[in-house]
Design an enzyme around this catalytic site. Structure first.
Site, short mmCIF file in Angstrom:
data_model
loop_
_atom_site.label_atom_id
_atom_site.label_comp_id
_atom_site.label_asym_id
_atom_site.label_seq_id
_atom_site.Cartn_x
_atom_site.Cartn_y
_atom_site.Cartn_z
N ASN A 55 0.82 -1.21 0.00
CA ASN A 55 0.00 0.00 0.00
C ASN A 55 0.86 1.26 0.00
OD1 ASN A 55 -2.35 -1.51 0.03
ND2 ASN A 55 -2.77 -1.18 2.21
N ARG A 405 -11.86 -3.60 -13.85
CA ARG A 405 -10.76 -4.51 -13.61
C ARG A 405 -11.30 -5.93 -13.74
NH1 ARG A 405 -6.93 -1.21 -10.92
NH2 ARG A 405 -7.84 0.37 -9.58
N ARG A 435 -6.13 2.38 -12.68
CA ARG A 435 -4.73 2.49 -12.27
C ARG A 435 -4.11 1.14 -11.93
NH1 ARG A 435 -4.64 6.70 -8.29
NH2 ARG A 435 -4.22 8.17 -9.96
N HIS A 465 -16.20 3.91 -13.82
CA HIS A 465 -15.97 3.09 -12.64
C HIS A 465 -17.20 2.26 -12.29
CE1 HIS A 465 -15.26 2.56 -8.16
NE2 HIS A 465 -14.12 2.13 -8.66
N TYR A 498 -12.65 -9.49 -1.80
CA TYR A 498 -13.32 -8.22 -1.50
C TYR A 498 -14.78 -8.49 -1.16
CZ TYR A 498 -9.48 -5.84 -4.06
OH TYR A 498 -8.27 -5.39 -4.49
N ARG A 594 -14.26 2.42 5.33
CA ARG A 594 -13.09 1.56 5.46
C ARG A 594 -11.79 2.35 5.50
NH1 ARG A 594 -11.95 -0.96 0.24
NH2 ARG A 594 -10.37 0.67 0.04
N HIS A 622 -15.47 -3.53 0.58
CA HIS A 622 -15.52 -2.79 -0.67
C HIS A 622 -16.94 -2.39 -1.07
CE1 HIS A 622 -14.76 -2.33 -5.14
NE2 HIS A 622 -13.72 -1.67 -4.63
#
EC number: 2.7.4.1
Length: 719
Positions: A55, A405, A435, A465, A498, A594, A622
């Site tokens: 991270n 993704r 990204r 998104h 997730y 989160r 998520h």
């Protein structure tokens, strides 16, 4: 009547906002805390330590790099919390350094000892006996030496370009003929294992059997480097690691071919742009440290001195050790009970689909809306099956979906290709600007295009998104539209890691809304209103703020207002200001955030009615859920958007209302479980710190993710 004290408060003042970057660092420390927590299984503690480092790598490559660019451009614009870019960089350094040291110390002095007790021995090279050293010397000569390239640094050899996230050795030598000191750099090969294991016959430690014994790769190199520099005298060797700016910079409106432009940027990223961080051993001599700082164009604030191994993200390696007792109990997602009897399609191979008996998934969706909750519910048996059946159903005319993704070997891609080959109209929006997934998405975009799928790369200036699927089906004399609207990516791998929600529906208005949204994404539509969906950047922020302020109005009129919202991040100042106004009116607000939270709870006359928790566990939280009491006419929404400025203004997002009473009740139950969590939940304090909840002395531990796994398993057994 409005309290005059409250009326005089300017809710835009910096004192009411946390800094975005510092709040993210607090989140990452909560990740590290799972490694520090003895309740976490030992190998999982290594994993969380690795996640903390991974991270941080991304944080420096993107966020710190962005701040440094602003400083270089003399940007002095203040964030809502009142800090300039330079002040943020200084605050990041001050906040982060003790945590990096804490992680390193904990690994060296606690985790390694616990591993040792379990027969897992990560040694230093100097602790090896002669026979073990001989083994690694032979390994060096045969496997490592041939791939090494020493690079001298002198007037005729300029300082080499150090690639992004590379681990390197700074080598100091002396020429015995001239007595001159020389400097060289040797890159630690990234295509070799970071940790090298001894063969079984050489593993014995303290007369006890060893499951794994080994040393770091860079230490094997450091103790055998003489072979690289024959005739020179080795004096010193010190590891260092460099992080570079790795954010893509694509001028979309100037790019004739967005695909080509991003491919070119990806090639640049592999090398990296300007350096933003240098990690070194704390024991490195001052003159070598200064040389590295100067040659990399860094400042003292960019240097992180570490007492121990660099690049601890490589600790993921140890998750492969066969000790299930040192890991979380494996979880196998269950098939949602409502989908237990669907007619399943199984891939025999690309040309042979085996159809099993059962109900059509379309029949079930037509009968009732269906909610799936991953990873408690199987992604394969729900979302993936929906796409597979749509691809092979002769009555399906068209499939449209967004891909932000997906995994490298995604069966979803294969199903979309099969659908196109079966003569269906297939349109896929592939977000090339996701990204660190750009390269993967480019690969699949090309493969889809070659198979006849209509591929769209998104809108200029906006990331797409949203997580949506639209299936158009001929049913007798009518056309019916089936939709899936989710909170997570269409990725079978991350769906196991997730927590995400997805709604299947064939409600007419949702189908019409998704049709309009896809027309907006693929054509020239400038749709400004939707029947049910909240869509960013069109109407989502205004509608969310209106619903927040509606609760305030209910509270003023009836004395009651309630908001519960779960998301990944809360950053947008306009939404935060609306939440403050609602709190001032007496609305009771619980936020489950989160990661980043820029709202400051618990301030008298501002946010005293707002509580914020963060849940950190084995799965990455998520999902996004938004609940509004609305004077008893409850409304609840799920979707892809966080309450961040980028999501509300610079991304295409979709949030859907949930109207089925049973599903509304299920979502409220999920929120209730999270709010009562006393194992994985952390409470945000007014000063920006977080305190982890603990059960009372005689209380029972309430872990959100454990409870939801138990509920899913029980529902599967009952059915």
């Amino acid at each position: 009547m409005v309290n005059p004290v409250i009326a005089d408060i300017n809710l835009k003042e910096p004192q009411y906002y946390f800094n975005r970057e510092l709040s993210w660092l607090e989140f990452n420390y909560r990740v590290l805390a799972e490694s520090l927590d003895p309740r976490t299984p030992l190998l999982e503690r290594l994993k969380f330590s690795a996640i903390f480092c991974s991270n941080l790598d991304e944080f420096f490559m993107v966020r710190v790099a962005g701040l440094k660019r602003q400083v270089a451009a003399h940007v002095t614009k203040l964030t809502p919390d009142g800090l300039t870019p330079a002040e943020q960089l200084s605050a990041i350094s001050d906040r982060l350094r003790p945590w990096v040291q804490e992680q390193a110390y904990h690994f060296e002095h606690t985790l390694k000892n616990l591993l040792h007790a379990e027969g897992i021995h990560l040694l230093d090279y100097v602790d090896l006996d002669q026979e073990q050293r001989n083994h690694f010397h032979q390994y060096f000569e045969q496997q490592i030496f041939p791939v090494l390239t020493p690079l001298a640094v002198d007037p005729s050899h300029p300082f080499p370009y150090i690639s992004n996230l590379s681990l390197n050795l700074a080598v100091v030598l002396r020429d015995p003929d001239t007595d001159q000191e020389c400097f060289a750099r040797v890159k630690v090969p990234s295509n070799l294992p970071r940790f090298l294991a001894l063969p079984k016959e050489l593993r014995q430690q303290d007369e006890k059997p060893s499951l794994w014994t080994g040393v770091p790769l860079e230490q094997v190199m450091a103790h055998n480097l003489e072979a690289l520099f024959p005739g020179m005298l080795m004096q010193e060797c010190h590891p260092f690691r460099v992080t570079r700016n790795a954010d893509l910079e694509v001028e979309e409106d100037e790019a004739d071919d967005l695909l080509l432009a991003i491919e070119q940027e990806i090639r640049k990223r592999r090398i990296g742009k300007s350096a933003v961080r240098l990690e070194i051993y704390a024991s490195i001599p001052a003159h070598i440290k200064e040389k590295l700082i100067d040659d990399l164009g860094l400042a003292e604030i960019d240097v992180y001195e570490i007492e121990g191994l660099l690049g601890l993200k490589d600790l993921f390696y140890f998750m492969s050790i066969p000790r299930p007792d040192l890991k979380e109990t494996p979880w196998t997602p269950v098939t949602p009970p409502v989908l237990e009897n669907i007619k399943e399609l199984v891939d025999g191979n690309e040309d042979n689909i085996i159809q099993l008996e059962g109900d059509e998934i379309f029949d079930l969706i037509r009968h009732n809306d269906i909610l799936v909750h991953h990873p408690y519910h199987s992604f394969t048996a729900s979302v993936q099956q929906f796409i597979t059946q749509s691809a092979h159903d002769p009555h399906v005319l068209a499939i449209k979906m967004t891909l932000y993704r997906t995994s490298g070997d995604s069966p979803i891609i294969h199903s979309l290709i099969a659908a196109a080959e079966n003569g269906k109209q297939v349109a896929v929006l592939v977000e090339l600007k996701a990204r660190f997934d750009e390269e993967n998405n480019i690969t699949w975009a090309k493969k889809l295009e070659q198979s006849g799928v209509h591929v769209v790369y998104g809108l200029v200036g906006l990331k797409t998104h949203t997580k949506i699927i639209l299936v158009v089906r001929q049913e007798g004399n009518q056309i019916r539209r089936y939709v899936h609207i989710g909170t997570g990516n269409y990725n079978p791998k991350t769906a196991k890691l997730y927590t995400d929600l997805g709604l299947f529906s064939c409600r007419q208005e949702l189908g019409e809304d998704l049709t309009d949204l896809f027309n907006f994404l693929t054509g020239y539509s400038r749709q400004k209103s939707y029947r049910k969906l909240l869509v960013a950047p069109v109407n989502m922020r205004d509608r969310m703020i209106a619903m927040i302020l509606r609760e305030a109005e209910h509270c003023r009129n009836s004395g009651s207002g309630r908001i519960v919202a779960k998301m990944n991040a809360l950053v947008d100042p306009l939404v935060i200001e609306a939440l403050y106004q609602a709190s001032q009116a007496g609305v009771q607000i619980d936020l489950i955030v989160r990661g980043i939270c820029c709202l400051r709870p618990g301030i008298t006359d501002v946010s005293s009615n707002i509580r914020v928790i963060s849940i950190i566990g084995r799965f990455l939280e998520h999902s996004r859920i938004f609940y509004f009491n609305n004077g008893g006419n409850e409304e609840i929404y799920i979707g892809s958007a966080d309450w961040m400025t980028r999501n509300l203004t610079r991304r295409v997002e979709a949030v859907t209302p949930v109207e089925d009473p049973a599903i509304m009740k299920e979502l409220q139950e999920i929120l209730g479980i999270m709010l009562s969590d006393n194992r994985q939940a952390w409470e945000l304090q007014t000063d920006g710190t977080y305190l982890q909840r603990r059960p009372s002395e005689n209380g029972q531990e309430q872990s959100t993710q454990v409870i939801l796994m138990e509920k899913a398993a029980k529902s599967a057994r009952i059915e």
